[in-house]
Motif scaffolding. Structure first.
Motif, PDB file in Angstrom:
ATOM      1  N   UNK A  59       1.603  -7.424   4.305  1.00  0.00           N
ATOM      2  CA  UNK A  59       0.566  -6.658   4.349  1.00  0.00           C
ATOM      3  C   UNK A  59       0.593  -5.731   4.354  1.00  0.00           C
ATOM      4  N   UNK A  60       1.304  -5.145   3.871  1.00  0.00           N
ATOM      5  CA  UNK A  60       1.422  -3.262   3.493  1.00  0.00           C
ATOM      6  C   UNK A  60      -0.493  -2.723   2.897  1.00  0.00           C
ATOM      7  N   UNK A  61      -0.972  -3.688   2.260  1.00  0.00           N
ATOM      8  CA  UNK A  61      -2.449  -3.867   1.486  1.00  0.00           C
ATOM      9  C   UNK A  61      -3.412  -3.532   3.276  1.00  0.00           C
ATOM     10  N   UNK A  62      -2.809  -4.797   3.904  1.00  0.00           N
ATOM     11  CA  UNK A  62      -3.604  -4.208   5.560  1.00  0.00           C
ATOM     12  C   UNK A  62      -3.808  -3.058   6.048  1.00  0.00           C
ATOM     13  N   UNK A  63      -2.654  -2.794   5.957  1.00  0.00           N
ATOM     14  CA  UNK A  63      -2.366  -1.890   6.833  1.00  0.00           C
ATOM     15  C   UNK A  63      -2.758  -0.781   6.435  1.00  0.00           C
ATOM     16  N   UNK A  64      -3.753  -0.461   4.744  1.00  0.00           N
ATOM     17  CA  UNK A  64      -4.057   0.705   4.105  1.00  0.00           C
ATOM     18  C   UNK A  64      -5.332   0.505   5.176  1.00  0.00           C
ATOM     19  N   UNK A  65      -6.257  -0.381   4.825  1.00  0.00           N
ATOM     20  CA  UNK A  65      -7.372  -0.915   5.515  1.00  0.00           C
ATOM     21  C   UNK A  65      -7.495  -0.446   6.516  1.00  0.00           C
ATOM     22  N   UNK A  66      -6.153  -0.238   7.428  1.00  0.00           N
ATOM     23  CA  UNK A  66      -6.414  -0.355   8.845  1.00  0.00           C
ATOM     24  C   UNK A  66      -6.245   0.960   9.494  1.00  0.00           C
ATOM     25  N   UNK A  67      -5.843   2.179   8.855  1.00  0.00           N
ATOM     26  CA  UNK A  67      -5.691   3.131   8.998  1.00  0.00           C
ATOM     27  C   UNK A  67      -6.477   3.936   8.271  1.00  0.00           C
ATOM     28  N   UNK A  68      -7.875   3.518   7.782  1.00  0.00           N
ATOM     29  CA  UNK A  68      -9.334   3.815   7.669  1.00  0.00           C
ATOM     30  C   UNK A  68     -10.258   4.813   9.288  1.00  0.00           C
ATOM     31  N   UNK A  69     -10.611   5.871   9.040  1.00  0.00           N
ATOM     32  CA  UNK A  69     -11.554   5.841   9.901  1.00  0.00           C
ATOM     33  C   UNK A  69     -12.434   5.166  10.141  1.00  0.00           C
ATOM     34  N   UNK A  70     -12.836   4.139   9.831  1.00  0.00           N
ATOM     35  CA  UNK A  70     -14.144   3.410   9.794  1.00  0.00           C
ATOM     36  C   UNK A  70     -13.389   1.784  10.530  1.00  0.00           C
TER      37      UNK A  70
END
Length: 434
Positions: A59-70
């Motif tokens: 889930x840490x990998x998904x969190x990185x995606x979730x916190x991007x601007x777009x």
């Protein structure tokens, strides 16, 4: 012109698709990941066994995606009947991807399966993982005997969780109501039942190995179920390790110091659930292998039990306006394409097969398909979703809101547990809005 993409479902398939889609249209893309719950990560949060924390770390990998601007998480938003329709989403976004997974149980299809005490694995796993839909399940753990139907890892997970002592959940995010119920459990006999033999199981070595390490439970396998040991050489390496472990259990026999028995019962097919107002026994037919298929022999066996857990597969939930394959339990699609602008990915596309990681190439393939077929058309995307949600009385939960829920769950953790989950949506929403 900006490409607007909606992904329905925030589990592995949804986030892998979002990760791949961030490169679409030269990076000029805005992605909304929509989920009916206020919490993201789907199967990772509510499906992976709570004592397998290393798997949940993805889930840490998904969190990185979730916190991007777009990319934006839009939780607490239902899609389909009673919520935002597929047609409404297609009117707002250039493309819509259904990544809803397969969250409901495939029916057993036998008489008596509606009796109290018959549970699907989605419900039972959801109960001990704190899924809001199943928090009030109250499985009948007062029974001395339980039958788990299935020969995959979900079946082993269910059996292992029932067999464990409360102290064996150190470091796990199993919810407190499950720990309390399991601590008071009277189950002494757990039977894992499969239609075929040890060479046809879908277990993996880690899950089988854990069954030999339980504090109060011991695995039991009848030596007579195995083919000649020489035939093990033809198995692929992972399955060969599984069969070797099962042969080890058979050779060792049950540990007399451990009061709980976990039987691996092969060549048995469920025929009928028996009982008067509740589960009292499971009728099974002995099977034999004919060209790799399990065929009934006509010999019947009744096993007394007070609970039956079916772990025979999952189905995607139909959505109004989306063609559905009843037989396959998934959306009708051609390599992920449902109709112009509408796609599906992961289990919603191919059915409940593969591992968490299998969804990554699936998500990237769907992103490639969108890149080849979709041209931005000036649709509003999230600028249109927000007023539509407000009009329908939907309170959208963002990823920042989820982080409040996350922090509160971590703060509530007992002992060495990583968190104590909220099991009611109202409590999640109160925390998100605090």
């Amino acid at each position: 012109m900006t490409l607007h993409l909606a992904i329905v479902g925030s589990g592995p398939a949804g986030y892998y698709t979002a990760e791949a889609a961030q490169k679409l249209n030269g990076g000029d893309v805005r992605i909304d990941i929509i989920d009916r719950l206020p919490t993201p990560f789907g199967l990772i949060r509510a499906g992976v066994a709570p004592d397998h924390q290393s798997i949940k770390a993805v889930s840490r990998r998904y969190e990185k995606t979730a916190l991007t601007d777009n990319v934006r998480f839009a939780g607490n938003v239902s899609v389909g009947e009673g919520g935002i329709s597929i047609d409404e989403l297609l009117g707002l976004y250039d493309a819509v991807v259904l990544a809803t997974g397969a969250p409901t149980d495939r029916p057993l299809g036998i008489p008596g399966e509606g009796l109290p005490g018959v549970l699907g694995s989605a419900a039972f796993v959801g109960w001990y993982n704190g899924h809001p839909d199943f928090a009030d399940l109250a499985p009948p753990l007062h029974s001395e005997s339980v039958v788990v139907i299935g020969n995959g890892n979900v079946a082993i997970d269910c059996a292992r969780i029932i067999a464990k002592l409360p102290e064996e959940f150190e470091g796990a995010d199993i919810v407190q109501h499950a720990v309390d119920a399991l601590g008071a459990s009277q189950v002494k006999l757990i039977r894992i039942v499969g239609r075929r033999g040890p060479h046809q199981v879908s277990f993996t070595p880690k899950e089988v190995g854990e069954m030999g390490e339980l504090a109060r439970a011991t695995p039991v396998v009848d030596p007579a179920v195995f083919p000649p040991v020489e035939e093990d050489d033809a198995l692929e390496p992972g399955l060969r390790k599984v069969v070797t472990a099962l042969r080890g259990f058979a050779a060792a026999g049950p540990d007399p110091e451990k009061p709980v028995r976990v039987h691996f019962d092969f060549f048995l097919r469920p025929v009928e659930v028996l009982g008067d107002g509740k589960v009292e026994a499971l009728r099974l037919e002995r099977t034999r292998l004919i060209d790799g298929r399990a065929e009934g022999t006509g010999e019947m066996l009744d096993i007394p039990c007070g609970m039956v857990i079916s772990c025979i597969g999952y189905r995607t939930i139909p959505i109004a306006g989306v063609p559905y394959d009843e037989r396959g339990g998934r959306f009708v699609n051609e390599e992920g394409r449902i109709s112009p602008g509408l796609y599906c990915v992961g289990w919603a596309r191919r059915g409940p097969t593969g591992t968490i990681g299998t969804n990554r190439p699936d998500g990237f393939a769907i992103a490639d398909l969108i890149a080849a077929e979709i041209t931005p058309a000036g649709k509003p995307g999230r600028a249109g979703l927000d007023p539509l949600a407000a009009e329908k009385g939907v309170d959208i939960v963002t990823f920042r809101d989820w982080q409040k829920i996350d922090a509160a769950e971590v703060a509530r953790a007992r002992g060495s547990a990583p968190r104590e989950k909220f099991v009611a949506v109202d409590d999640m929403m109160t925390t998100a809005r605090s």
